[in-house]
Design a protein around this motif. Structure first.
Motif, PDB file in Angstrom:
ATOM      1  N   SER A  42     -10.729 -22.484  17.022  1.00  0.00           N
ATOM      2  CA  SER A  42      -9.965 -22.092  18.200  1.00  0.00           C
ATOM      3  C   SER A  42     -10.831 -22.114  19.449  1.00  0.00           C
ATOM      4  CB  SER A  42      -9.359 -20.703  18.017  1.00  0.00           C
ATOM      5  OG  SER A  42      -8.355 -20.730  17.040  1.00  0.00           O
ATOM      6  N   ILE A  43     -12.068 -21.666  19.313  1.00  0.00           N
ATOM      7  CA  ILE A  43     -13.002 -21.706  20.448  1.00  0.00           C
ATOM      8  C   ILE A  43     -13.210 -23.140  20.902  1.00  0.00           C
ATOM      9  CG2 ILE A  43     -15.440 -21.363  21.068  1.00  0.00           C
ATOM     10  CD1 ILE A  43     -15.311 -18.786  19.317  1.00  0.00           C
ATOM     11  N   LEU A  44     -13.384 -24.034  19.955  1.00  0.00           N
ATOM     12  CA  LEU A  44     -13.562 -25.450  20.277  1.00  0.00           C
ATOM     13  C   LEU A  44     -12.294 -26.019  20.904  1.00  0.00           C
ATOM     14  CD1 LEU A  44     -15.437 -27.927  20.032  1.00  0.00           C
ATOM     15  CD2 LEU A  44     -14.440 -28.318  17.786  1.00  0.00           C
ATOM     16  N   LYS A  45     -11.160 -25.729  20.301  1.00  0.00           N
ATOM     17  CA  LYS A  45      -9.869 -26.247  20.771  1.00  0.00           C
ATOM     18  C   LYS A  45      -9.541 -25.797  22.192  1.00  0.00           C
ATOM     19  CE  LYS A  45      -5.993 -24.265  19.477  1.00  0.00           C
ATOM     20  NZ  LYS A  45      -5.043 -23.982  20.528  1.00  0.00           N
ATOM     21  N   ASN A  46      -9.938 -24.580  22.521  1.00  0.00           N
ATOM     22  CA  ASN A  46      -9.621 -24.017  23.839  1.00  0.00           C
ATOM     23  C   ASN A  46     -10.707 -24.261  24.880  1.00  0.00           C
ATOM     24  OD1 ASN A  46      -7.067 -22.919  23.128  1.00  0.00           O
ATOM     25  ND2 ASN A  46      -8.117 -21.309  22.002  1.00  0.00           N
ATOM     26  N   ASP A  47     -11.598 -25.198  24.594  1.00  0.00           N
ATOM     27  CA  ASP A  47     -12.667 -25.585  25.518  1.00  0.00           C
ATOM     28  C   ASP A  47     -13.582 -24.430  25.894  1.00  0.00           C
ATOM     29  OD1 ASP A  47     -11.885 -28.253  25.578  1.00  0.00           O
ATOM     30  OD2 ASP A  47     -10.529 -27.949  27.262  1.00  0.00           O
ATOM     31  N   ARG A  48     -13.792 -23.495  24.982  1.00  0.00           N
ATOM     32  CA  ARG A  48     -14.696 -22.382  25.241  1.00  0.00           C
ATOM     33  C   ARG A  48     -16.018 -22.513  24.491  1.00  0.00           C
ATOM     34  NH1 ARG A  48     -12.002 -17.706  23.286  1.00  0.00           N
ATOM     35  NH2 ARG A  48     -10.399 -19.018  22.430  1.00  0.00           N
ATOM     36  N   ALA A  49     -16.174 -23.580  23.736  1.00  0.00           N
ATOM     37  CA  ALA A  49     -17.415 -23.786  22.978  1.00  0.00           C
ATOM     38  C   ALA A  49     -18.537 -24.202  23.920  1.00  0.00           C
ATOM     39  CB  ALA A  49     -17.210 -24.853  21.909  1.00  0.00           C
ATOM     40  N   ARG A  50     -19.725 -23.679  23.655  1.00  0.00           N
ATOM     41  CA  ARG A  50     -20.900 -24.056  24.421  1.00  0.00           C
ATOM     42  C   ARG A  50     -21.684 -25.147  23.722  1.00  0.00           C
ATOM     43  NH1 ARG A  50     -23.494 -20.426  28.057  1.00  0.00           N
ATOM     44  NH2 ARG A  50     -21.909 -19.066  28.926  1.00  0.00           N
ATOM     45  N   SER A  51     -21.462 -25.286  22.432  1.00  0.00           N
ATOM     46  CA  SER A  51     -22.162 -26.307  21.651  1.00  0.00           C
ATOM     47  C   SER A  51     -21.385 -26.557  20.366  1.00  0.00           C
ATOM     48  CB  SER A  51     -23.583 -25.847  21.322  1.00  0.00           C
ATOM     49  OG  SER A  51     -23.546 -24.700  20.507  1.00  0.00           O
ATOM     50  N   ILE A  52     -21.779 -27.627  19.684  1.00  0.00           N
ATOM     51  CA  ILE A  52     -21.203 -27.933  18.381  1.00  0.00           C
ATOM     52  C   ILE A  52     -22.300 -28.584  17.547  1.00  0.00           C
ATOM     53  CG2 ILE A  52     -20.265 -30.145  19.181  1.00  0.00           C
ATOM     54  CD1 ILE A  52     -17.947 -29.724  17.163  1.00  0.00           C
ATOM     55  N   ARG A  53     -22.410 -28.171  16.317  1.00  0.00           N
ATOM     56  CA  ARG A  53     -23.389 -28.777  15.413  1.00  0.00           C
ATOM     57  C   ARG A  53     -22.916 -30.174  15.041  1.00  0.00           C
ATOM     58  NH1 ARG A  53     -24.201 -23.607  11.517  1.00  0.00           N
ATOM     59  NH2 ARG A  53     -25.682 -22.528  12.850  1.00  0.00           N
ATOM     60  N   PHE A  54     -23.880 -31.077  14.889  1.00  0.00           N
ATOM     61  CA  PHE A  54     -23.525 -32.435  14.475  1.00  0.00           C
ATOM     62  C   PHE A  54     -22.830 -32.427  13.123  1.00  0.00           C
ATOM     63  CE2 PHE A  54     -26.955 -34.737  17.160  1.00  0.00           C
ATOM     64  CZ  PHE A  54     -26.140 -34.663  18.273  1.00  0.00           C
ATOM     65  N   SER A  55     -23.227 -31.534  12.237  1.00  0.00           N
ATOM     66  CA  SER A  55     -22.589 -31.474  10.911  1.00  0.00           C
ATOM     67  C   SER A  55     -21.118 -31.068  11.041  1.00  0.00           C
ATOM     68  CB  SER A  55     -23.330 -30.515   9.988  1.00  0.00           C
ATOM     69  OG  SER A  55     -23.373 -29.210  10.539  1.00  0.00           O
ATOM     70  N   THR A  56     -20.813 -30.147  11.957  1.00  0.00           N
ATOM     71  CA  THR A  56     -19.429 -29.735  12.198  1.00  0.00           C
ATOM     72  C   THR A  56     -18.645 -30.870  12.839  1.00  0.00           C
ATOM     73  OG1 THR A  56     -20.109 -27.431  12.456  1.00  0.00           O
ATOM     74  CG2 THR A  56     -17.953 -28.040  13.363  1.00  0.00           C
ATOM     75  N   LEU A  57     -19.247 -31.511  13.819  1.00  0.00           N
ATOM     76  CA  LEU A  57     -18.605 -32.641  14.491  1.00  0.00           C
ATOM     77  C   LEU A  57     -18.313 -33.756  13.492  1.00  0.00           C
ATOM     78  CD1 LEU A  57     -17.667 -33.911  17.162  1.00  0.00           C
ATOM     79  CD2 LEU A  57     -20.028 -34.678  17.509  1.00  0.00           C
ATOM     80  N   THR A  58     -19.260 -34.030  12.629  1.00  0.00           N
ATOM     81  CA  THR A  58     -19.085 -35.054  11.598  1.00  0.00           C
ATOM     82  C   THR A  58     -17.924 -34.702  10.670  1.00  0.00           C
ATOM     83  OG1 THR A  58     -21.425 -35.634  11.649  1.00  0.00           O
ATOM     84  CG2 THR A  58     -20.203 -36.241   9.660  1.00  0.00           C
ATOM     85  N   ALA A  59     -17.881 -33.457  10.212  1.00  0.00           N
ATOM     86  CA  ALA A  59     -16.825 -33.027   9.291  1.00  0.00           C
ATOM     87  C   ALA A  59     -15.449 -33.107   9.947  1.00  0.00           C
ATOM     88  CB  ALA A  59     -17.101 -31.605   8.808  1.00  0.00           C
ATOM     89  N   ILE A  60     -15.350 -32.691  11.191  1.00  0.00           N
ATOM     90  CA  ILE A  60     -14.069 -32.750  11.905  1.00  0.00           C
ATOM     91  C   ILE A  60     -13.641 -34.203  12.075  1.00  0.00           C
ATOM     92  CG2 ILE A  60     -12.919 -32.342  14.116  1.00  0.00           C
ATOM     93  CD1 ILE A  60     -14.616 -29.751  14.335  1.00  0.00           C
ATOM     94  N   CYS A  61     -14.566 -35.053  12.513  1.00  0.00           N
ATOM     95  CA  CYS A  61     -14.229 -36.462  12.728  1.00  0.00           C
ATOM     96  C   CYS A  61     -13.841 -37.156  11.431  1.00  0.00           C
ATOM     97  CB  CYS A  61     -15.399 -37.181  13.407  1.00  0.00           C
ATOM     98  SG  CYS A  61     -15.595 -36.728  15.142  1.00  0.00           S
ATOM     99  N   ARG A  62     -14.532 -36.860  10.351  1.00  0.00           N
ATOM    100  CA  ARG A  62     -14.171 -37.473   9.064  1.00  0.00           C
ATOM    101  C   ARG A  62     -12.787 -37.022   8.609  1.00  0.00           C
ATOM    102  NH1 ARG A  62     -20.018 -37.201   6.022  1.00  0.00           N
ATOM    103  NH2 ARG A  62     -20.788 -39.151   6.893  1.00  0.00           N
ATOM    104  N   THR A  63     -12.510 -35.737   8.790  1.00  0.00           N
ATOM    105  CA  THR A  63     -11.217 -35.200   8.362  1.00  0.00           C
ATOM    106  C   THR A  63     -10.077 -35.747   9.209  1.00  0.00           C
ATOM    107  OG1 THR A  63     -12.296 -33.176   7.596  1.00  0.00           O
ATOM    108  CG2 THR A  63      -9.917 -33.066   7.956  1.00  0.00           C
ATOM    109  N   LEU A  64     -10.305 -35.893  10.514  1.00  0.00           N
ATOM    110  CA  LEU A  64      -9.262 -36.390  11.413  1.00  0.00           C
ATOM    111  C   LEU A  64      -9.288 -37.905  11.568  1.00  0.00           C
ATOM    112  CD1 LEU A  64      -9.368 -33.701  14.254  1.00  0.00           C
ATOM    113  CD2 LEU A  64      -7.730 -33.904  12.372  1.00  0.00           C
ATOM    114  N   ASP A  65     -10.248 -38.569  10.895  1.00  0.00           N
ATOM    115  CA  ASP A  65     -10.403 -40.015  10.996  1.00  0.00           C
ATOM    116  C   ASP A  65     -10.472 -40.453  12.459  1.00  0.00           C
ATOM    117  OD1 ASP A  65     -10.708 -42.621  10.062  1.00  0.00           O
ATOM    118  OD2 ASP A  65      -8.548 -43.001  10.089  1.00  0.00           O
TER     119      ASP A  65
END
Length: 80
Positions: A42-65
């Motif tokens: 939700s923090i990421l979705k609402n543009d309130r994130a200050r950073s994102i781990r590459f592992s999290t970014l990778t997992a999200i991108c793989r899941t959402l293709d």
């Protein structure tokens, strides 16, 4: 350490809502598939994130293709 004004403002927008809708997936379903808390997504979705781990970014991108560039875009103005 206190963040500077430059750290607080950014022009990166997360397109998570649009990508979830296009794939017929809920935020809760994505959280379960990726193994990340709903609160953190939700923090990421609402543009309130200050950073994102590459592992999290990778997992999200793989899941959402999608690519990181489809998930995160640079806007013209600061969002904060």
């Amino acid at each position: 350490m206190t963040p500077s004004a430059d750290d607080a403002a950014h022009a990166v927008h997360c397109r998570l809502d649009e990508l979830l809708e296009a794939r017929g997936m809920t935020l809760t379903e994505l959280a379960q598939r990726v193994g990340i808390t709903l609160a953190n997504l939700s923090i990421l979705k609402n543009d309130r994130a200050r950073s994102i781990r590459f592992s999290t970014l990778t997992a999200i991108c793989r899941t959402l293709d999608c690519t990181p560039g489809e998930l995160l875009i640079l806007t013209e103005e600061d969002t904060h």
